[in-house]
Design an enzyme around this catalytic site. Structure first.
Site, PDB file in Angstrom:
ATOM      1  CE  LYS A 170      25.623  14.196  67.676  1.00  0.00           C
ATOM      2  NZ  LYS A 170      24.991  12.969  67.163  1.00  0.00           N
TER       3      LYS A 170
ATOM      4  CG  ASP B 111      26.302   7.372  71.086  1.00  0.00           C
ATOM      5  OD1 ASP B 111      25.183   7.037  71.528  1.00  0.00           O
ATOM      6  OD2 ASP B 111      26.455   8.183  70.159  1.00  0.00           O
TER       7      ASP B 111
ATOM      8  CG  ASP C  50      22.715  12.273  70.006  1.00  0.00           C
ATOM      9  OD1 ASP C  50      22.106  13.195  69.420  1.00  0.00           O
ATOM     10  OD2 ASP C  50      23.578  11.598  69.440  1.00  0.00           O
TER      11      ASP C  50
ATOM     12  CE  LYS D 166      28.591   6.906  67.294  1.00  0.00           C
ATOM     13  NZ  LYS D 166      27.391   7.716  67.584  1.00  0.00           N
TER      14      LYS D 166
ATOM     15  CD  GLU E 101      26.292  10.953  72.607  1.00  0.00           C
ATOM     16  OE1 GLU E 101      25.755  11.417  71.581  1.00  0.00           O
ATOM     17  OE2 GLU E 101      27.533  10.940  72.778  1.00  0.00           O
TER      18      GLU E 101
END
Length: 336
Positions: free
Chosen positions: A251, A178, A229, A154, A204
């Site tokens: 998701k 991400d 995403d 992240k 991402e």
């Protein structure tokens, strides 16, 4: 038919930080759907970024209770359609119900979910293990805690490349990054050159979800594939992402469950896009559901239960290159 709603707390092993939030405990909602003989379990975690709370999820489920308990539905898809207007603004609640419906439905059929979907459980990509934003030495410690072949890093700081360079010194594992909407197009394109050298597999959601012009530039000039995403929440988003992203990360909680999630994945495949499903720090209830559809995917992020200090359920067992499903039909997760 009886609908039960349970609220649980999921303590995390470490403070989990991404570009727009931090947390030590993840609140989650469990739906238990019972027909008198069998039951199905579903889950959705809360999320302040999307305004999803146990209160508004519970309210939406209570509004759907008459339809659910009337039992005038033969399949999860029919229930999803009957309730879609009620859940129009709360897909998280719809996800918990949809997962429970699939669990109960496949138990009635006496098959595992992946068997009903005609998917091969041996054809599941290795999940990444997520390393949240922290001081770099803490991020290194998290990697040392779990030696894993694939990490999702992240990012979204003012020293992102430095973080990846430092982490690369400590492992030969593949990285995914991400940024959770934190970069500009110019940053993403520039960073992609260096990140490729650092053995990063893809980026991402580098830009804000509505920065379509910027994403077009990134798509055309990035040295790495880019996966949507936040830009790909519901079914209508899949086509919008075509030509801007190389793939989509579905998701289930944001899409409204397995029912629309499957449609999104098949649509992406028809468009020649790569497919991924990600988790939202669910327990083994939600993660086990993801594992059943994982044979459809190029990439999977189903490490939610691995990030917990204590799970509330048993379910799928995940090792590098191997996924072991619970015995018996349905999705198979059980509350502890």
């Amino acid at each position: 038919m009886k609908l039960e709603i349970l609220i649980k707390q999921l303590p995390l092993k470490h403070t989990f930080t991404i570009a727009h939030q931090s947390r030590d405990v993840q609140e989650t909602l469990i739906v238990r759907l019972t027909d008198g003989e069998r039951y199905g379990l579903g889950e959705s975690t809360t999320n302040p970024f999307y305004g999803m709370t146990v209160e508004n999820m519970t309210e939406a489920l209570e509004n759907a209770r008459p339809i659910v308990e009337a039992g005038d539905w033969e399949t999860p898809e029919k229930l999803w359609e009957q309730c879609k207007e009620i859940f129009a603004h709360n897909p998280f609640a719809q996800c918990a119900l949809d997962l429970a419906a699939w669990d109960l439905f496949t138990k009635k059929m006496d098959v595992k979910l992946y068997e009903y979907l005609k998917l091969d459980p041996l054809d599941i990509p290795t999940t990444n293990f997520t390393i949240g934003i922290a001081e770099t030495d803490k991020m290194v410690e998290k990697m040392r805690e779990l030696d894993w072949p694939l990490y999702k890093i992240k990012l979204g700081t003012d020293h992102d490349l430095e973080i990846v360079r430092e982490l690369r010194k400590h492992t030969k594992a593949i990285f995914r990054i991400d940024a959770n909407c934190a970069w500009t197009a110019e940053q993403a394109i520039e960073y992609s050159h260096e990140l490729k050298k650092l053995q990063v597999e893809f980026m991402e959601q580098p830009l804000a979800k509505d920065d379509l012009e910027g994403m077009k530039k990134v798509y055309e000039h990035s040295k790495l594939p880019v996966i949507a995403d936040e830009s790909c929440i519901v079914e209508s988003d899949v086509k919008k992402c075509h030509g801007l992203f190389h793939g989509i990360n579905v998701k289930l909680v944001k899409a409204g469950g397995i029912t629309p999630g499957l449609r999104m994945l098949y649509q992406a495949k028809e468009l020649g896009m790569q497919t991924m499903v990600g988790c939202m720090t669910e327990s083994s209830v939600g993660v086990t559901a993801i594992a059943h559809i994982a044979p459809l995917l190029d990439y999977v992020d189903m490490d939610g239960a691995m990030l917990l200090a204590k799970d509330i359920a048993t379910g799928v067992h995940i090792e590098p290159g191997k996924v072991t499903f619970p015995e018996g039909p349905g999705i198979g997760a059980e509350l502890i």
